[in-house]
Design an enzyme around this catalytic site. Structure first.
Site, mmCIF file in Angstrom:
data_model
loop_
_atom_site.group_PDB
_atom_site.id
_atom_site.type_symbol
_atom_site.label_atom_id
_atom_site.label_comp_id
_atom_site.label_asym_id
_atom_site.label_seq_id
_atom_site.Cartn_x
_atom_site.Cartn_y
_atom_site.Cartn_z
ATOM 1 N N LYS A 22 0.812 -1.158 -0.129
ATOM 2 C CA LYS A 22 -0.120 -0.704 -0.049
ATOM 3 C C LYS A 22 1.191 1.556 -0.384
ATOM 4 C CE LYS A 22 -1.370 1.372 4.001
ATOM 5 N NZ LYS A 22 -1.587 2.521 4.614
ATOM 6 N N ASN A 23 1.769 0.943 0.451
ATOM 7 C CA ASN A 23 2.397 2.757 0.720
ATOM 8 C C ASN A 23 3.582 3.139 -0.169
ATOM 9 O OD1 ASN A 23 1.320 3.287 3.699
ATOM 10 N ND2 ASN A 23 2.530 1.855 4.459
ATOM 11 N N ARG A 93 -4.785 10.807 5.355
ATOM 12 C CA ARG A 93 -3.637 11.382 5.301
ATOM 13 C C ARG A 93 -2.973 11.675 3.797
ATOM 14 N NH1 ARG A 93 1.246 12.172 6.499
ATOM 15 N NH2 ARG A 93 1.646 14.014 7.827
ATOM 16 N N CYS A 117 -5.239 12.094 12.999
ATOM 17 C CA CYS A 117 -5.671 10.770 13.506
ATOM 18 C C CYS A 117 -5.477 10.345 14.435
ATOM 19 C CB CYS A 117 -5.321 10.534 12.244
ATOM 20 S SG CYS A 117 -3.455 9.604 12.287
ATOM 21 N N ARG A 122 0.379 14.867 13.281
ATOM 22 C CA ARG A 122 1.192 13.926 11.688
ATOM 23 C C ARG A 122 0.449 14.888 10.616
ATOM 24 N NH1 ARG A 122 -0.890 8.609 9.750
ATOM 25 N NH2 ARG A 122 0.905 8.272 8.669
ATOM 26 N N ASP A 305 5.029 0.540 12.312
ATOM 27 C CA ASP A 305 3.501 -0.413 11.828
ATOM 28 C C ASP A 305 3.547 -1.570 12.191
ATOM 29 O OD1 ASP A 305 3.345 1.231 7.987
ATOM 30 O OD2 ASP A 305 3.236 1.912 10.348
ATOM 31 N N ILE A 327 8.012 6.520 16.855
ATOM 32 C CA ILE A 327 7.576 7.537 16.096
ATOM 33 C C ILE A 327 6.611 8.205 16.022
ATOM 34 C CG2 ILE A 327 6.902 7.314 13.382
ATOM 35 C CD1 ILE A 327 9.250 6.437 13.602
ATOM 36 N N ARG A 397 -8.649 -0.470 4.801
ATOM 37 C CA ARG A 397 -7.587 0.306 4.460
ATOM 38 C C ARG A 397 -6.632 0.465 3.410
ATOM 39 N NH1 ARG A 397 -7.057 5.794 7.614
ATOM 40 N NH2 ARG A 397 -5.529 6.331 5.554
HETATM 41 C C1 EPZ Z 1 4.812 6.920 6.222
HETATM 42 O O1 EPZ Z 1 3.472 7.572 7.043
HETATM 43 C C2 EPZ Z 1 3.604 5.234 5.938
HETATM 44 N N1 EPZ Z 1 2.215 5.696 5.708
HETATM 45 C C3 EPZ Z 1 2.531 5.332 7.610
HETATM 46 O O2 EPZ Z 1 2.037 3.798 7.380
HETATM 47 C C4 EPZ Z 1 3.929 5.137 8.461
HETATM 48 O O3 EPZ Z 1 3.707 4.571 10.158
HETATM 49 C C5 EPZ Z 1 4.725 5.697 8.824
HETATM 50 O O4 EPZ Z 1 5.863 6.757 7.057
HETATM 51 C C6 EPZ Z 1 6.485 5.840 9.569
HETATM 52 O O5 EPZ Z 1 7.080 4.299 9.052
HETATM 53 C C7 EPZ Z 1 2.286 5.722 4.355
HETATM 54 O O6 EPZ Z 1 3.778 5.642 3.611
HETATM 55 C C8 EPZ Z 1 1.538 6.103 3.082
HETATM 56 P P1 EPZ Z 1 6.641 9.844 8.592
HETATM 57 P P2 EPZ Z 1 4.112 9.009 7.054
HETATM 58 O O7 EPZ Z 1 5.738 11.513 7.644
HETATM 59 O O8 EPZ Z 1 4.901 9.886 5.992
HETATM 60 C C9 EPZ Z 1 6.574 13.322 11.936
HETATM 61 C C10 EPZ Z 1 0.385 2.801 7.682
HETATM 62 O O9 EPZ Z 1 0.052 2.271 8.589
HETATM 63 N N2 EPZ Z 1 6.158 14.420 11.294
HETATM 64 O O10 EPZ Z 1 7.648 9.218 8.525
HETATM 65 O O11 EPZ Z 1 2.408 10.250 7.129
HETATM 66 C C11 EPZ Z 1 4.716 12.841 11.873
HETATM 67 O O12 EPZ Z 1 3.764 13.307 12.944
HETATM 68 C C12 EPZ Z 1 0.280 4.635 7.910
HETATM 69 O O13 EPZ Z 1 0.151 2.399 6.785
HETATM 70 C C13 EPZ Z 1 6.115 15.473 10.660
HETATM 71 O O14 EPZ Z 1 6.336 15.940 13.108
HETATM 72 O O15 EPZ Z 1 4.862 9.158 8.456
HETATM 73 C C14 EPZ Z 1 5.452 11.000 12.980
HETATM 74 O O16 EPZ Z 1 5.312 11.706 14.404
HETATM 75 C C15 EPZ Z 1 0.831 4.450 9.253
HETATM 76 N N3 EPZ Z 1 6.035 16.600 10.737
HETATM 77 C C16 EPZ Z 1 6.446 10.538 12.575
HETATM 78 O O17 EPZ Z 1 6.740 12.667 11.798
HETATM 79 C C17 EPZ Z 1 5.990 16.572 9.431
HETATM 80 O O18 EPZ Z 1 6.082 17.466 8.310
HETATM 81 C C18 EPZ Z 1 7.221 10.417 11.443
HETATM 82 O O19 EPZ Z 1 6.327 10.239 9.590
HETATM 83 C C19 EPZ Z 1 6.067 14.722 8.496
HETATM 84 C C20 EPZ Z 1 6.741 14.001 9.554
#
Ligand code: EPZ
Length: 417
Positions: A22-23, A93, A117, A122, A305, A327, A397
């Site tokens: 998916k990702n 998102r 969420c 996020r 995840d 995370i 999802r």
């Molecule tokens: C990706 O989300 C994945 N989703 C998530 O999978 C996964 O848990 C996550 O990466 C971490 O590996 C997709 O790829 C579609 P991040 P993403 O930006 O990109 C903070 C699932 O279950 N952050 O790496 O949204 C954020 O709040 C989903 O399949 C900021 O502060 O995650 C988090 O605490 C859930 N500012 C951390 O960084 C930003 O601009 C990591 O977020 C971006 C992120």
């Protein structure tokens, strides 16, 4: 609303093929906005998040033609709208992944701020900082991001902390910027690498993907391509843990063991037998399971995840284990439901302490987010008696027919409307 009814106690056995990731599919679909040519994607999983993004892309003007259950042809010859509306973004998102491509190729994007969420606030500040560094003019008003640029220009972008979709968004935008972009502290997830490989087949010039520093030489335009999405390492990890928690013996096909090294190492330390080949993994039952601490980290560390799934395994392991979720700020929504089934888990901030083994008994439970729902299904497989998991739309999802895959391995599980 659908629910899953599970009779626990069957040891899983057999072979199952893992679906596409998916990702990796979501950024690949968004990449179709970067060219007017046709983009063909194979091994795209039939899950709700993919349908949601396809809906958004068609609202933007992308023509998406289904060539098969997991095969799509996409082309965006004309943009009908530049807007990713609140009602879609709040559902998923990852819709923010249209931001970079829209600005880079079409000069304008209006994307709703995702809002929080179940697992955390996020924000997308790192996405926006990166696009601003590339010359986009970003305004926030009425809950929307307005981003404009005549032509993006290459720049040095340093992410203050790793972000997967942030890296993907800025990398896609940089492909069409004038000049060179260097992304520092970039995410190294296999899904980021898969996107980079797709972009390269579309004519992008990218180096360093899979490391912390990615270099992109902008080009004037990208062309169509064919690409097969990598296997879903999180689904693979979920199925391995399903086999482990039921004392079964399962072979997964169509997977990339190299994408799960940290998880495989940890499962071996817990006492499980694991064999791997080029595109397969086999887990044999290792008993008794030994408790082992775990910390979630960006790739190549243990993925957040799979945190909930690992936690339920630890409820069946002998000893005390501590899981630290580094995370997301509150990704322990599954804990109260596991406790209702008999787990002994104490929470303190980002750390969950699990005392095992504790026998689990079936219960009516409610899913709260995608991976928490998977964890509750695994708990049901291990529990004595009947478990009913409500709100399985969370599960749909990101997992393609998980109950069918588990039933094919001998689980007593069925979906009730
Ligand atoms: C990706 O989300 C994945 N989703 C998530 O999978 C996964 O848990 C996550 O990466 C971490 O590996 C997709 O790829 C579609 P991040 P993403 O930006 O990109 C903070 C699932 O279950 N952050 O790496 O949204 C954020 O709040 C989903 O399949 C900021 O502060 O995650 C988090 O605490 C859930 N500012 C951390 O960084 C930003 O601009 C990591 O977020 C971006 C992120």
């Amino acid at each position: 609303m659908d629910k899953l009814v599970i009779e626990g106690g069957s040891a899983l056995s057999g072979t199952v093929r893992v679906s596409g990731a998916k990702n990796a599919s979501l950024p690949a679909l968004a990449a179709s906005l970067l060219t007017g040519d046709e983009l063909r994607l194979d091994n795209v999983p039939d899950v709700r998040d993919v349908s949601t993004l396809l809906q958004l892309l068609s609202d933007l003007g992308c023509r998406a033609e289904r060539l098969g259950r997991h095969r799509w042809a996409l082309s965006t010859t004309k943009i009908l709208s530049h807007e990713a509306p609140w009602e879609l973004v709040r559902k998923m998102r990852a819709s923010v992944l249209v931001l970079g491509p829209l600005v880079a190729r079409h000069g304008h994007a209006r994307v709703s701020l995702p809002g929080g969420c179940a697992i955390g606030a996020r924000p997308i500040d790192r996405h926006l900082d990166g696009l601003e560094r590339l010359g986009a003019e970003i305004k926030l008003e009425h809950g929307y991001i307005e981003a404009r640029a005549d032509r993006l220009r290459g720049a040095e972008v340093t992410f203050e902390d790793a972000t997967v979709t942030g890296t993907e968004n800025v990398m896609m935008a940089a492909c069409l910027a004038r000049g060179t972009t260097v992304l520092r502290n970039a995410a190294r997830e296999p899904e980021v690498v898969d996107l980079a490989q797709l972009l390269i087949t579309m004519g992008a010039r990218i180096d360093g993907h899979g490391t912390r520093t990615i270099i992109i030489e902008g080009v004037d335009e990208l062309h169509g391509a064919e690409h097969a999405i990598i296997a879903d390492r999180i689904e693979a990890g979920t199925l391995l843990i399903a086999a482990a928690i039921t004392g079964g013996r399962v072979t997964l096909e169509g997977v990339e063991p190299a994408h799960l090294e940290a998880v495989l190492a940890r499962l071996r330390q817990v006492g499980l037998e694991l064999e791997c080949g080029k595109r397969w993994m086999r887990l044999g039952n290792g008993r008794p399971l030994r408790a082992h601490d775990m910390v979630t980290e960006p790739y190549p560390g243990f993925p957040t995840d799979l945190q909930a799934q690992y936690m339920v395994l630890m409820t069946q392991a002998g000893g005390v284990s501590r899981i630290s979720e580094q995370i997301f700020e509150h990704r322990f929504m599954h804990v109260p439901e596991l406790e209702r089934m008999g787990a002994a888990i104490a929470l303190s901030g980002h750390v969950a302490t699990i005392e095992g083994p504790t026998p689990l008994t079936g219960a009516e439970v409610t899913a709260s987010d995608l991976r928490a729902s998977a964890c509750l299904v695994l708990a049901g497989l291990a529990a004595r008696g009947t478990t009913v998991v409500h709100r399985v739309y969370h599960l749909d999802r990101g997992y393609e027919q998980l109950e069918s895959k588990l039933a094919a391995l001998g689980a007593r599980i069925e979906r009730m409307r």
